[in-house]
Design a protein around this motif. Structure first.
Motif, PDB file in Angstrom:
ATOM      1  N   VAL A  41       0.840  -1.203   0.000  1.00 43.90           N
ATOM      2  CA  VAL A  41       0.000   0.000   0.000  1.00 43.90           C
ATOM      3  C   VAL A  41       0.874   1.251   0.000  1.00 43.90           C
ATOM      4  O   VAL A  41       0.576   2.243  -0.678  1.00 43.90           O
ATOM      5  N   SER A  42       1.979   1.209   0.737  1.00 48.87           N
ATOM      6  CA  SER A  42       2.893   2.364   0.786  1.00 48.87           C
ATOM      7  C   SER A  42       3.473   2.699  -0.576  1.00 48.87           C
ATOM      8  O   SER A  42       3.803   3.861  -0.853  1.00 48.87           O
ATOM      9  N   SER A  43       3.602   1.698  -1.427  1.00 49.87           N
ATOM     10  CA  SER A  43       4.221   1.911  -2.738  1.00 49.87           C
ATOM     11  C   SER A  43       3.223   2.337  -3.815  1.00 49.87           C
ATOM     12  O   SER A  43       3.630   2.667  -4.930  1.00 49.87           O
ATOM     13  N   MET A  44       1.945   2.344  -3.484  1.00 52.44           N
ATOM     14  CA  MET A  44       0.917   2.640  -4.482  1.00 52.44           C
ATOM     15  C   MET A  44       0.675   4.133  -4.629  1.00 52.44           C
ATOM     16  O   MET A  44       0.801   4.890  -3.663  1.00 52.44           O
ATOM     17  N   GLU A  59      -8.472 -12.057   8.891  1.00 53.93           N
ATOM     18  CA  GLU A  59      -8.320 -11.308   7.644  1.00 53.93           C
ATOM     19  C   GLU A  59      -6.899 -10.755   7.521  1.00 53.93           C
ATOM     20  O   GLU A  59      -6.350 -10.239   8.497  1.00 53.93           O
ATOM     21  N   PRO A  60      -6.312 -10.833   6.323  1.00 53.24           N
ATOM     22  CA  PRO A  60      -4.975 -10.266   6.144  1.00 53.24           C
ATOM     23  C   PRO A  60      -5.019  -8.737   6.223  1.00 53.24           C
ATOM     24  O   PRO A  60      -5.989  -8.116   5.837  1.00 53.24           O
ATOM     25  N   GLY A  61      -3.942  -8.170   6.742  1.00 55.46           N
ATOM     26  CA  GLY A  61      -3.861  -6.716   6.855  1.00 55.46           C
ATOM     27  C   GLY A  61      -3.787  -6.284   8.308  1.00 55.46           C
ATOM     28  O   GLY A  61      -3.753  -7.112   9.226  1.00 55.46           O
ATOM     29  N   SER A  62      -3.771  -4.973   8.512  1.00 57.28           N
ATOM     30  CA  SER A  62      -3.691  -4.421   9.864  1.00 57.28           C
ATOM     31  C   SER A  62      -4.150  -2.971   9.849  1.00 57.28           C
ATOM     32  O   SER A  62      -4.266  -2.347   8.785  1.00 57.28           O
ATOM     33  N   ILE A  63      -4.384  -2.437  11.024  1.00 60.09           N
ATOM     34  CA  ILE A  63      -4.774  -1.028  11.141  1.00 60.09           C
ATOM     35  C   ILE A  63      -3.686  -0.127  10.568  1.00 60.09           C
ATOM     36  O   ILE A  63      -3.968   0.980  10.106  1.00 60.09           O
ATOM     37  N   ALA A  64      -2.445  -0.599  10.567  1.00 57.48           N
ATOM     38  CA  ALA A  64      -1.329   0.236  10.117  1.00 57.48           C
ATOM     39  C   ALA A  64      -1.534   0.780   8.707  1.00 57.48           C
ATOM     40  O   ALA A  64      -1.080   1.883   8.398  1.00 57.48           O
ATOM     41  N   TRP A  65      -2.221   0.037   7.835  1.00 61.48           N
ATOM     42  CA  TRP A  65      -2.354   0.543   6.471  1.00 61.48           C
ATOM     43  C   TRP A  65      -3.255   1.769   6.407  1.00 61.48           C
ATOM     44  O   TRP A  65      -3.151   2.576   5.493  1.00 61.48           O
ATOM     45  N   LEU A  66      -4.162   1.917   7.376  1.00 58.80           N
ATOM     46  CA  LEU A  66      -5.022   3.105   7.397  1.00 58.80           C
ATOM     47  C   LEU A  66      -4.185   4.362   7.561  1.00 58.80           C
ATOM     48  O   LEU A  66      -4.407   5.378   6.896  1.00 58.80           O
ATOM     49  N   ASP A  67      -3.214   4.293   8.469  1.00 58.82           N
ATOM     50  CA  ASP A  67      -2.374   5.467   8.711  1.00 58.82           C
ATOM     51  C   ASP A  67      -1.393   5.706   7.570  1.00 58.82           C
ATOM     52  O   ASP A  67      -1.019   6.850   7.304  1.00 58.82           O
ATOM     53  N   VAL A  68      -1.002   4.646   6.870  1.00 58.71           N
ATOM     54  CA  VAL A  68      -0.167   4.815   5.678  1.00 58.71           C
ATOM     55  C   VAL A  68      -0.938   5.585   4.613  1.00 58.71           C
ATOM     56  O   VAL A  68      -0.427   6.509   3.981  1.00 58.71           O
ATOM     57  N   VAL A  69      -2.200   5.210   4.408  1.00 59.87           N
ATOM     58  CA  VAL A  69      -3.025   5.898   3.403  1.00 59.87           C
ATOM     59  C   VAL A  69      -3.254   7.347   3.811  1.00 59.87           C
ATOM     60  O   VAL A  69      -3.119   8.266   2.984  1.00 59.87           O
ATOM     61  N   ALA A  72      -0.236   9.478   3.267  1.00 54.32           N
ATOM     62  CA  ALA A  72       0.009   9.824   1.866  1.00 54.32           C
ATOM     63  C   ALA A  72      -0.891  10.964   1.400  1.00 54.32           C
ATOM     64  O   ALA A  72      -0.811  11.386   0.243  1.00 54.32           O
ATOM     65  N   GLY A  73      -1.750  11.444   2.291  1.00 50.74           N
ATOM     66  CA  GLY A  73      -2.600  12.585   1.965  1.00 50.74           C
ATOM     67  C   GLY A  73      -3.996  12.227   1.508  1.00 50.74           C
ATOM     68  O   GLY A  73      -4.770  13.124   1.133  1.00 50.74           O
ATOM     69  N   ALA A  74      -4.348  10.959   1.536  1.00 51.74           N
ATOM     70  CA  ALA A  74      -5.678  10.544   1.091  1.00 51.74           C
ATOM     71  C   ALA A  74      -6.673  10.584   2.252  1.00 51.74           C
ATOM     72  O   ALA A  74      -6.311  10.352   3.408  1.00 51.74           O
ATOM     73  N   ARG A  75      -7.894  10.867   1.929  1.00 46.32           N
ATOM     74  CA  ARG A  75      -8.992  10.759   2.883  1.00 46.32           C
ATOM     75  C   ARG A  75      -9.389   9.286   2.966  1.00 46.32           C
ATOM     76  O   ARG A  75      -9.518   8.619   1.943  1.00 46.32           O
ATOM     77  N   VAL A  76      -9.576   8.775   4.183  1.00 50.92           N
ATOM     78  CA  VAL A  76      -9.896   7.360   4.386  1.00 50.92           C
ATOM     79  C   VAL A  76     -11.329   7.223   4.887  1.00 50.92           C
ATOM     80  O   VAL A  76     -11.693   7.804   5.906  1.00 50.92           O
ATOM     81  N   LEU A  77     -12.114   6.440   4.166  1.00 49.81           N
ATOM     82  CA  LEU A  77     -13.468   6.110   4.600  1.00 49.81           C
ATOM     83  C   LEU A  77     -13.500   4.641   5.009  1.00 49.81           C
ATOM     84  O   LEU A  77     -12.929   3.787   4.320  1.00 49.81           O
ATOM     85  N   LEU A  78     -14.173   4.369   6.119  1.00 48.44           N
ATOM     86  CA  LEU A  78     -14.302   3.000   6.620  1.00 48.44           C
ATOM     87  C   LEU A  78     -15.778   2.618   6.673  1.00 48.44           C
ATOM     88  O   LEU A  78     -16.651   3.469   6.881  1.00 48.44           O
ATOM     89  N   PRO A  79     -16.057   1.310   6.499  1.00 45.70           N
ATOM     90  CA  PRO A  79     -17.453   0.873   6.518  1.00 45.70           C
ATOM     91  C   PRO A  79     -18.044   0.838   7.922  1.00 45.70           C
ATOM     92  O   PRO A  79     -17.353   0.587   8.902  1.00 45.70           O
ATOM     93  N   VAL A  80     -19.346   1.098   7.957  1.00 47.04           N
ATOM     94  CA  VAL A  80     -20.140   0.959   9.163  1.00 47.04           C
ATOM     95  C   VAL A  80     -21.265  -0.010   8.814  1.00 47.04           C
ATOM     96  O   VAL A  80     -22.036   0.243   7.889  1.00 47.04           O
ATOM     97  N   ILE A  81     -21.334  -1.130   9.525  1.00 46.24           N
ATOM     98  CA  ILE A  81     -22.307  -2.174   9.192  1.00 46.24           C
ATOM     99  C   ILE A  81     -23.689  -1.763   9.689  1.00 46.24           C
ATOM    100  O   ILE A  81     -23.881  -1.494  10.881  1.00 46.24           O
ATOM    101  N   PRO A  82     -24.665  -1.722   8.775  1.00 48.30           N
ATOM    102  CA  PRO A  82     -26.022  -1.323   9.177  1.00 48.30           C
ATOM    103  C   PRO A  82     -26.745  -2.453   9.905  1.00 48.30           C
ATOM    104  O   PRO A  82     -26.364  -3.618   9.813  1.00 48.30           O
TER     105      PRO A  82
END
Length: 198
Positions: A41-44, A59-69, A72-82
């Motif tokens: 993700v850091s290289s994208m 699930e593969p991955g970690s919270i760390a990728w959220l802070d990487v995104v 990088a200056g991107a706005r991060v949206l996360l799902p909320v289960i209805p």
């Protein structure tokens, strides 16, 4: 796994097999794969808005990728289960301190204002949890259908990227008409893999 030579097993069979394989992974393997995904993700090159998710369970991955995104200056949206099995809501992630337990056990969700199901249209990239994805872009999820109901709201040019382990990118998966196809896979070793693969 996944060559389809003896006919496609049903989705339930695939889910059982893949879930068991994930459970068998050691903690060290999970940590190594999560770190590798953060590196990918850091290289994208990232768009202005990215829809991510907080991995839970196996699930593969970690919270760390959220802070990487975010870094990088991107706005991060996360799902909320209805509550009603409708399309996912979305809310902005502004740091780990804003995460709180969601409706489903073990799932962390952002505590900020709900932006509605249509806000996924603002994202140029959606990282999608998956148990597997095939070379044609068919994704196998957990079976609740939240993402299939939600990704129909994504923009036509939005990259829909299934995050899986390397051996979960398979030749062929069973599909149904409502399944939303992925445009790429993201794996720890292979990195970003455009789909379909010829």
């Amino acid at each position: 796994m996944g060559d389809g030579r003896n006919g496609d097993p049903g989705k339930a069979v695939w889910r059982t097999r893949l879930t068991a394989a994930r459970r068998d992974l050691s903690h060290a393997q999970r940590v190594a794969e999560a770190s590798a995904l953060v590196d990918v993700v850091s290289s994208m090159a990232l768009p202005d808005t990215v829809c991510c998710y907080v991995p839970f369970g196996t699930e593969p991955g970690s919270i760390a990728w959220l802070d990487v995104v975010r870094g990088a200056g991107a706005r991060v949206l996360l799902p909320v289960i209805p509550a009603d099995r409708a399309a996912l809501e979305w809310a902005e992630y502004t740091g780990p301190q804003t995460l709180s337990p969601g409706r489903l056990r073990g799932v962390l969700e952002p505590s900020g204002p709900r932006l509605g199901p249509e806000s996924v249209r603002e994202a140029g990239l959606v990282l999608v949890p998956a148990l597997a994805v095939d070379h044609a872009g068919a994704r196998l999820g957990r079976g609740a259908g939240y993402y299939d109901r939600s990704l129909v709201h994504a923009g036509e040019d939005t990259a829909l990227v299934a995050v899986v382990r390397d051996d979960e990118l398979v030749d062929h998966l069973p599909t149904e008409p409502h399944d939303v196809r992925m445009t790429a896979a993201l794996t720890p070793r292979r990195g970003f893999v455009p789909l379909p693969i010829p």
